[in-house]
Design a protein around this motif. Structure first.
Motif, PDB file in Angstrom:
ATOM      1  N   THR A  14      36.356  47.005  32.380  1.00 19.51           N
ATOM      2  CA  THR A  14      35.213  46.489  32.974  1.00 19.51           C
ATOM      3  C   THR A  14      35.229  46.882  34.422  1.00 19.51           C
ATOM      4  OG1 THR A  14      34.788  45.082  31.255  1.00 19.51           O
ATOM      5  CG2 THR A  14      33.828  44.514  33.156  1.00 19.51           C
ATOM      6  N   LEU A  46      31.769  39.079  29.103  1.00 21.74           N
ATOM      7  CA  LEU A  46      32.965  39.488  28.717  1.00 21.74           C
ATOM      8  C   LEU A  46      34.071  38.418  28.436  1.00 21.74           C
ATOM      9  CD1 LEU A  46      34.553  42.051  27.619  1.00 21.74           C
ATOM     10  CD2 LEU A  46      35.562  42.374  30.038  1.00 21.74           C
ATOM     11  N   GLY A  56      33.079  49.304  35.810  1.00 19.76           N
ATOM     12  CA  GLY A  56      31.890  48.739  36.409  1.00 19.76           C
ATOM     13  C   GLY A  56      31.958  48.780  37.944  1.00 19.76           C
ATOM     14  N   VAL A  76      33.711  49.313  27.193  1.00 20.41           N
ATOM     15  CA  VAL A  76      34.611  48.100  26.914  1.00 20.41           C
ATOM     16  C   VAL A  76      34.734  47.608  25.256  1.00 20.41           C
ATOM     17  CG1 VAL A  76      33.951  47.125  29.205  1.00 20.41           C
ATOM     18  CG2 VAL A  76      32.642  46.241  26.927  1.00 20.41           C
TER      19      VAL A  76
END
Length: 593
Positions: free
Chosen positions: A259, A284, A263, A164
């Protein structure tokens, strides 16, 4: 960052406050790391069905405690950083004001009032903002941002964190580029604002002339043009400024996309839990402010850099008046002029040449001549508003003027300039400017001597009448006589009237001079004038033309020589006789009617 290096002197002096503020910001950053962790653990506890009521109460208690600590920490850092930055503004304003008061007239010939005002307002505010908001922005970017990134890596996933962060270098490059554009544009915007300040100050000061000539429409058009220019320059700054947030949000949006994408795959592959992904996403989200703060930091710093450079130019400008204070003696004795030649700074033409005469204590000296002959230049050199080419060109008691401390030297003089200046306060305070301890009796006495007491009494508020800016509510003659009263009140060793009776009639002039002769027995008087009647009783009359002395002597001596003085005196006497004759005829006609 250059502006911070230049402000090192201030940060060192205020290091305790800034250290305390930074400690509070670090504390805040650490505390803000707790909620995402608690949220993640709560979700994982609910998912795994292991969350108990006791655990929930503990989590909620931690959040409440964190909120209270954040409240106190934020209060302290604001006082420590923002409060301290106010001190910087105060210091810079005092530095600038001291500089303004120390500089010679040559400094003001090359700078306009509005520009100097802009330095003391907008420019100082921009620098002060760097020492306040600028410190906050960089601290939040590095401390909060750094801690969040480290926590993301250590508590969730190093790999996801690195992924990220890929777009961040692009943001840094772009914001630095915008910062350079902003600095360049802000300098131009400040210069345009200075011009608008100049125009406003000049128009308000000259409103009587503008109205007399019916120039209001043109004046408004000039103002509109300058105002539009300020808007154009600031619009360019605003356009550059507007690029920061979209760029940062674009970078943040890219990081959010990475993300969610990567993720999700990591959750499916059991590399991280769902609670950890939510914790990571929360962290974030906490990076939005540090990223925005970084953009704002570049914005603030570039504005401060442009403003501090403008302030430095003023502070580093040398004074054209040399300081060689080699004596502490009180100025007294003969004033001797031996000027071979004098040039105004930046002007090759001779302002004066071959000036040789002596003023003994107690003498009254008259200096006359055509406009531009050098009368006022002599006075400016005597007051050290400008310096002569050589130290010994003017001496006071056989000591060169520049060897005296300026304050000590000028304390000997009471000066009434051609351009008399009155402050926007009461008439009483204007007269008492040089001696605020004077009582009403003293003030009334000097007002009588300068033939203005009766005029003041006719005002509704008398001596408490507040005059407009620069005395705009008074006539030229009233302003001159108030300025003379102000000089008489300090009872100086040397009184200088620099064409200061031009706005009064011949009878009033004669009354004032007679009063001065009685009051100032044994003290020195210097009178420059265009009207010969103002100097005819002087002990010595100097006649100047084109920067040099063409005649000298008493009134009677100069009349007998039948030179320039004789011709001018005779012509002026005939004009006064003719004017008096017309006045008598007018009064006679009114009586017959």
């Amino acid at each position: 960052m250059g502006v911070f290096l230049k402000l090192t002197w201030f940060f060192k002096a205020q290091k305790f406050n800034y250290i305390l503020g930074l400690i509070m910001l670090i504390t805040i950053a650490l505390i803000e790391l707790l909620p995402p962790q608690i949220i993640g653990k709560t979700i994982d506890g609910m998912t795994n069905q292991v969350l108990t009521g006791k655990m929930l109460i503990i989590y909620l208690s931690i959040l409440v405690l964190a909120a209270l600590l954040l409240y106190g920490s934020r209060y302290v850092w604001r006082l420590s950083i923002f409060g301290t930055s106010q001190k910087l503004g105060n210091i810079l304003r005092r530095y600038l004001y001291r500089k303004y008061t120390e500089m010679s007239p040559y400094f003001y010939q090359n700078r306009r009032t509005g520009d100097l005002m802009a330095h003391a307002t907008n420019d100082i505010n921009a620098v002060q903002n760097a020492a306040g908001a600028g410190i906050l922005m960089i601290a939040d970017s590095l401390i909060t941002g750094g801690m969040v990134i480290i926590t993301m890596a250590l508590t969730v996933s190093v790999k996801l964190t690195l992924i990220v962060l890929i777009p961040l270098p692009i943001m840094v490059i772009m914001t630095r580029y915008y910062g350079k554009l902003l600095s360049h544009g802000f300098k131009k915007a400040q210069a345009a604002f200075s011009k608008l300040n100049d125009k406003t100050q000049e128009s308000v000061a000259g409103i009587k002339v503008t109205k007399t000539f019916g120039y209001e429409t043109e004046d408004q058009a000039d103002f509109k043009g300058l105002s539009d220019e300020v808007v154009r320059k600031n619009l360019y700054v605003a356009k550059v400024d507007a690029l920061f947030d979209p760029t940062i949000m674009l970078v943040f949006g890219t990081s959010e996309f990475l993300t969610i994408t990567f993720g999700s795959f990591m959750v499916l592959n059991d590399e991280i839990t769902l609670g950890q992904l939510i914790t990571f996403a929360t962290y974030l989200g906490m990076l939005v402010w540090p990223l925005l703060a970084l953009g704002l930091f570049f914005n603030i710093v570039q504005r401060a850099k442009a403003s501090y450079e403008r302030i430095e130019v003023i502070l580093n400008t040398p004074n054209s008046i040399e300081t060689d204070y080699s004596t502490t003696a009180q100025p007294q004795g003969d004033i001797e002029f031996n000027i071979a030649q004098f040039h105004y700074p930046g002007n090759k033409a001779k302002g004066l040449h071959d000036i040789h005469f002596t003023i003994q204590p107690g003498m009254t000296i008259g200096i006359v001549g055509r406009t531009g002959s050098g009368k006022s230049t002599l006075i400016k050199l005597l007051l050290r508003q400008f310096d002569t080419d050589k130290p010994n060109d003017i001496t006071y008691g056989d000591i060169p003027l520049r060897h005296y401390q300026l304050g000590q030297l000028r304390a000997q003089f009471g000066y009434v300039p051609q351009e008399h200046f009155l402050f926007s306060t009461s008439i009483r305070n204007n007269i008492a400017f040089g001696n605020m301890e004077a009582n009403d009796s003293q003030i009334h006495e000097v007002s009588r001597l300068s033939h203005v007491h009766k005029d003041i009494q006719q005002f509704t508020e008398g001596y408490q009448t507040v005059v407009g800016e620069r005395g705009v509510s008074l006539s030229g003659g009233q302003k001159q006589r108030i300025a003379i009263a102000r000089a008489l009140l300090i009872d100086p060793e040397v009184l200088i009237l620099d064409d200061s009776l031009s706005a009064v009639d011949a009878q009033t002039e004669e009354t004032i001079l007679a009063n001065m002769h009685t009051l100032r027995q044994g003290k020195t008087n210097i009178i420059t004038a265009h009207r010969m009647s103002a100097v005819k009783h002087a002990d010595l009359i100097i006649v100047m033309d084109r920067g040099t002395i063409i005649e000298r002597g008493t009134h009677q001596t100069l009349i007998e020589r039948k030179g320039w003085y004789f011709d001018t005196y005779t012509a002026q006497a005939l004009q006064e006789q003719h004017a008096q004759h017309l006045n008598d005829l007018t009064e006679g006609d009114e009586g017959n009617v």
